[in-house]
Design an enzyme around this catalytic site. Structure first.
Site, PDB file in Angstrom:
ATOM      1  N   GLU A   1       0.850  -1.185   0.000  1.00 60.95           N
ATOM      2  CA  GLU A   1       0.000   0.000   0.000  1.00 60.95           C
ATOM      3  C   GLU A   1       0.894   1.247   0.000  1.00 60.95           C
ATOM      4  OE1 GLU A   1      -3.901   1.538   2.505  1.00 60.95           O
ATOM      5  OE2 GLU A   1      -2.279   0.545   3.604  1.00 60.95           O
TER       6      GLU A   1
ATOM      7  N   LYS B   1     -10.235   0.349  -1.932  1.00 59.30           N
ATOM      8  CA  LYS B   1     -10.279  -0.016  -0.518  1.00 59.30           C
ATOM      9  C   LYS B   1     -11.635   0.332   0.100  1.00 59.30           C
ATOM     10  CE  LYS B   1      -7.505   0.627   3.701  1.00 59.30           C
ATOM     11  NZ  LYS B   1      -6.320   1.326   4.243  1.00 59.30           N
TER      12      LYS B   1
ATOM     13  N   CYS C   1      -4.880  -3.632   3.523  1.00 57.70           N
ATOM     14  CA  CYS C   1      -4.564  -3.194   4.882  1.00 57.70           C
ATOM     15  C   CYS C   1      -5.711  -3.381   5.882  1.00 57.70           C
ATOM     16  CB  CYS C   1      -4.074  -1.742   4.834  1.00 57.70           C
ATOM     17  SG  CYS C   1      -3.122  -1.218   6.282  1.00 57.70           S
TER      18      CYS C   1
END
Length: 281
Positions: free
Chosen positions: A40, A123, A168
């Site tokens: 990321e 995301k 993440c």
């Protein structure tokens, strides 16, 4: 299929970050990696969260996307481009306002060895954390995505791997990965920039849990070290097999690790313990 996870300590110098990413990907490709996963924010971990806005690109065009496409084609590998800030389209008839002006998507882009972008995942879960000493709120700059995304990778070994994308903080939401398992995912990817505090407490535990409960391989590429903005990320880029065994990992600093993902191992784990077939919910 050999899979490599790239670990970086990205900073505010975009060309420097890209040069480092290319060098590490090249090394992994030379070692035989077929799928290479960047972390990321590989392209920029700036002085301020809002620095992402200055390098945002429209999906399908821009130097960051061109870098990923060229790298995949020239190295002959599949590349998962960690995350790239992509512009939020302005509502029809509404110029640049609201989310479109002040936020971007944090997007993971997948390129095949021909340099074509074959998948995009924005995301979904945006990180927020405040323990009185550290404070983060991604929603100030990021707009959330809405849909999980899978893609198929026809490997040199003759198998077609089904791969689920995440980023993440998504790691803390097991229902997302169970949805991937229901859709037939064999591999779960987690490019990340975990904080040192949360990574020390939960990183490996969560990754191994996602592998075990979904009987899938997990590959997590991480940011790992002290960045030029003073932030420290946990690191520990890691590859985990469907039984929860750690195949390879790197503690801190820039580098890469790789491991072989075996379809035979995947099948053996799912056959000996057919938990996915025992779901009742």
């Amino acid at each position: 299929m050999k899979v490599a996870t790239i670990q970086m300590v990205s900073g505010s110098d975009v060309p420097g970050n890209l040069a480092q990413a290319r060098r590490l990907m090249s090394e992994a490709a030379q070692d035989g990696a077929e799928l290479v996963v960047l972390p990321e924010y590989f392209c920029l971990l700036g002085q301020r969260d809002a620095d992402k806005l200055a390098i945002q690109e429209i999906y399908g065009s821009g130097p960051l996307q061109q870098f990923l496409a060229d790298s995949a084609r020239e190295l002959g590998v599949w590349i998962v481009g960690g995350t790239v800030p992509l512009s939020v389209p302005a509502p029809a008839g509404d110029g640049a306002s609201g989310d479109a002006a002040n936020r971007v998507f944090n997007s993971s882009l997948v390129y095949n060895p021909q340099g074509q972008c074959v998948a995009r995942y924005d995301k979904i879960h945006l990180f927020r954390f405040d323990n009185g000493q550290e404070s983060y709120d991604e929603s100030r700059v990021l707009a959330p995505g809405h849909e999980p995304v899978l893609f198929d990778l026809p490997s040199r070994d003759g198998h077609r791997w089904r791969i689920g994308l995440s980023i993440c903080y998504d790691l803390r939401f097991p229902e997302m990965y169970r949805a991937y398992a229901r859709a037939g995912a064999d591999v779960l990817l987690v490019p990340s920039a975990f904080t040192y505090t949360t990574g020390k407490a939960h990183w490996e535990l969560l990754l191994r849990a996602r592998a075990i409960e979904n009987l899938a391989y997990v590959a997590a590429a991480a940011q790992g070290g002290v960045h030029d903005n003073g932030r420290r990320t946990w690191g520990q880029s890691i590859l985990v097999d469907p039984w929860g065994d750690v195949l390879a990992e790197r503690a801190e600093n820039a580098g890469w690790v790789a491991a072989e993902f075996s379809f035979e191992r995947l099948t053996a784990c799912r056959t000996s313990l057919p938990a996915l077939a025992h779901r009742v919910l």
